[in-house]
Design a protein around this motif. Structure first.
Motif, PDB file in Angstrom:
ATOM      1  N   ALA A 134      63.715  53.110  24.588  1.00 49.35           N
ATOM      2  CA  ALA A 134      62.711  53.162  23.526  1.00 49.35           C
ATOM      3  C   ALA A 134      61.656  52.079  23.680  1.00 49.35           C
ATOM      4  CB  ALA A 134      63.399  53.044  22.168  1.00 49.35           C
ATOM      5  N   SER A 135      62.082  50.902  24.177  1.00 50.05           N
ATOM      6  CA  SER A 135      61.142  49.780  24.244  1.00 50.05           C
ATOM      7  C   SER A 135      60.021  50.055  25.241  1.00 50.05           C
ATOM      8  CB  SER A 135      61.871  48.496  24.630  1.00 50.05           C
ATOM      9  OG  SER A 135      62.483  48.643  25.893  1.00 50.05           O
ATOM     10  N   THR A 136      60.301  50.854  26.256  1.00 50.31           N
ATOM     11  CA  THR A 136      59.252  51.138  27.238  1.00 50.31           C
ATOM     12  C   THR A 136      58.653  52.539  27.068  1.00 50.31           C
ATOM     13  OG1 THR A 136      60.943  51.851  28.812  1.00 50.31           O
ATOM     14  CG2 THR A 136      60.164  49.583  28.991  1.00 50.31           C
ATOM     15  N   ALA A 137      59.387  53.466  26.464  1.00 47.75           N
ATOM     16  CA  ALA A 137      58.878  54.840  26.357  1.00 47.75           C
ATOM     17  C   ALA A 137      57.580  54.898  25.546  1.00 47.75           C
ATOM     18  CB  ALA A 137      59.935  55.744  25.724  1.00 47.75           C
ATOM     19  N   LEU A 138      57.560  54.157  24.437  1.00 48.93           N
ATOM     20  CA  LEU A 138      56.354  54.178  23.601  1.00 48.93           C
ATOM     21  C   LEU A 138      55.207  53.445  24.298  1.00 48.93           C
ATOM     22  CD1 LEU A 138      57.646  53.615  19.956  1.00 48.93           C
ATOM     23  CD2 LEU A 138      56.769  55.708  20.989  1.00 48.93           C
ATOM     24  N   GLU A 139      55.518  52.318  24.918  1.00 46.48           N
ATOM     25  CA  GLU A 139      54.480  51.557  25.612  1.00 46.48           C
ATOM     26  C   GLU A 139      53.908  52.383  26.775  1.00 46.48           C
ATOM     27  OE1 GLU A 139      55.619  47.452  25.957  1.00 46.48           O
ATOM     28  OE2 GLU A 139      54.275  47.172  27.668  1.00 46.48           O
ATOM     29  N   ASP A 140      54.783  53.052  27.502  1.00 48.54           N
ATOM     30  CA  ASP A 140      54.317  53.892  28.614  1.00 48.54           C
ATOM     31  C   ASP A 140      53.445  55.044  28.092  1.00 48.54           C
ATOM     32  OD1 ASP A 140      55.707  52.294  30.319  1.00 48.54           O
ATOM     33  OD2 ASP A 140      57.375  53.680  30.630  1.00 48.54           O
ATOM     34  N   ALA A 141      53.819  55.598  26.942  1.00 46.45           N
ATOM     35  CA  ALA A 141      53.023  56.692  26.370  1.00 46.45           C
ATOM     36  C   ALA A 141      51.631  56.191  26.002  1.00 46.45           C
ATOM     37  CB  ALA A 141      53.733  57.279  25.151  1.00 46.45           C
ATOM     38  N   VAL A 142      51.551  55.004  25.414  1.00 47.78           N
ATOM     39  CA  VAL A 142      50.234  54.424  25.076  1.00 47.78           C
ATOM     40  C   VAL A 142      49.417  54.237  26.350  1.00 47.78           C
ATOM     41  CG1 VAL A 142      49.032  52.394  24.169  1.00 47.78           C
ATOM     42  CG2 VAL A 142      51.052  53.271  22.985  1.00 47.78           C
ATOM     43  N   ASP A 143      50.046  53.651  27.378  1.00 44.77           N
ATOM     44  CA  ASP A 143      49.329  53.401  28.638  1.00 44.77           C
ATOM     45  C   ASP A 143      48.795  54.703  29.230  1.00 44.77           C
ATOM     46  OD1 ASP A 143      49.918  50.742  28.391  1.00 44.77           O
ATOM     47  OD2 ASP A 143      51.540  50.731  29.874  1.00 44.77           O
ATOM     48  N   THR A 144      49.627  55.748  29.220  1.00 47.55           N
ATOM     49  CA  THR A 144      49.230  57.044  29.786  1.00 47.55           C
ATOM     50  C   THR A 144      48.043  57.633  29.022  1.00 47.55           C
ATOM     51  OG1 THR A 144      51.472  57.499  30.547  1.00 47.55           O
ATOM     52  CG2 THR A 144      50.026  59.402  30.248  1.00 47.55           C
ATOM     53  N   VAL A 145      48.122  57.598  27.707  1.00 43.20           N
ATOM     54  CA  VAL A 145      47.049  58.172  26.879  1.00 43.20           C
ATOM     55  C   VAL A 145      45.742  57.410  27.104  1.00 43.20           C
ATOM     56  CG1 VAL A 145      46.254  58.482  24.498  1.00 43.20           C
ATOM     57  CG2 VAL A 145      48.599  59.123  25.136  1.00 43.20           C
ATOM     58  N   LEU A 146      45.816  56.081  27.103  1.00 50.15           N
ATOM     59  CA  LEU A 146      44.583  55.285  27.271  1.00 50.15           C
ATOM     60  C   LEU A 146      44.003  55.474  28.666  1.00 50.15           C
ATOM     61  CD1 LEU A 146      45.445  51.967  25.366  1.00 50.15           C
ATOM     62  CD2 LEU A 146      44.253  53.999  24.532  1.00 50.15           C
ATOM     63  N   ARG A 147      44.874  55.583  29.662  1.00 51.74           N
ATOM     64  CA  ARG A 147      44.381  55.782  31.036  1.00 51.74           C
ATOM     65  C   ARG A 147      43.657  57.123  31.151  1.00 51.74           C
ATOM     66  NH1 ARG A 147      46.822  58.520  35.097  1.00 51.74           N
ATOM     67  NH2 ARG A 147      48.839  58.563  34.049  1.00 51.74           N
TER      68      ARG A 147
END
Ligand SMILES: [Zn+2]
Length: 274
Positions: free
Chosen positions: A80-93
């Motif tokens: 969970a700690s990385t799944a949300l952060e990775d989702a943010v990174d993907t969307v912003l990229r």
């Protein structure tokens, strides 16, 4: 199904049973930004491909019932700690590469809440401050997904909903189908298209979800890799006017573009592509 607030977007992935299958599409390589566009020169360094907002958002997780199988599956399969952060990174990229930081919405927090409810998932902003977003994901839906698809489906739904936390919507005037299409375009580009998605044109251009997402993918091929970023940015801080919006960004009305897309889909070779 409960009534969502008016600012809510629903994610309506069908929970119909699907045979476990590998991911349909690999992540696409993001093309380089067009150096001629007005925001060129402000993209992040090529040494650091992350697109960062002005303020790093606070990411939170709320599990309403740890004993339910949906919560247990989530905790078993995702970090969970990385799944949300990775989702943010993907969307912003995918939505903001090559654009200035001020083009990114000032989302301050995203809370993912897992709870039993109707539907699949939705995203809403808090009434007192829409910079604080909540993604609600239905644990009963998670419990219905075949094990072989479970991790990818959860990540795909989270990415779709995360788009709603960061996309522009013409101050609420953009067609809902375009908003949902952009969300599924990001999911598609991130490599989380479910196996049942199909390119279709026996509907309107703004039918939403994967129907509009594949249309946007085709627009990329026809009008350049930045076109969805331009569409999203064109919905920033102004109202949507269909008659001027599409000719300005693509040189044609959206109905002509949709006709071209239909002709493309009915052309030779599409059977192999679908
Ligand atoms: Zn949605």
């Amino acid at each position: 199904m409960e009534s969502p607030p008016t600012s809510t977007y629903f994610q309506t992935v069908s929970p119909a049973a699907e045979a476990p299958q590998p991911s349909a599409l690999p992540p696409s390589t993001l093309p380089q930004p067009d150096p001629t566009r007005k925001d060129a020169g402000t993209s992040p360094s090529t040494d650091d491909p992350k697109v960062r907002p002005n303020r790093k958002p606070l990411l939170r997780l709320e599990l309403r019932d740890l004993s339910c199988s949906g919560c247990r599956s989530f905790l078993r399969l995702l970090h969970a700690s990385t799944a949300l952060e990775d989702a943010v990174d993907t969307v912003l990229r995918l939505l903001y590469t090559g654009l200035k930081t001020h083009c990114i919405p000032s989302t301050r927090s995203v809370t993912l809440t897992l709870r039993a409810m109707g539907g699949v998932a939705y995203t809403t902003g808090l009434d007192i401050d829409s910079d604080h977003k909540e993604i609600h994901l239905n644990t009963s839906y998670i419990a219905m997904i075949p094990e072989g698809r479970l991790k990818e489906e959860m990540l795909g739904v989270i990415i779709h909903e995360m788009v709603h936390c960061w996309q522009h919507d013409g101050n609420g005037t953009a067609p809902g189908g375009l908003i949902e299409g952009i969300a599924d375009w990001v999911r598609l580009k991130a490599g989380y298209a479910p196996p049942h998605w199909k390119r279709r044109a026996d509907c309107d251009w703004d039918s939403g979800y994967e129907k509009t997402a594949y249309f946007l993918e085709w627009l990329e091929e026809e009008h350049g890799a930045d076109i969805v970023r331009s569409i999203n940015d064109g919905l920033r801080g102004c109202e949507y006017d269909e008659d001027t919006f599409w000719p300005k960004c693509c040189g044609k009305s959206v109905h002509k573009l949709w006709d071209d897309y239909k002709a493309h889909l009915s052309g030779p070779g599409e059977d192999e592509r679908a």
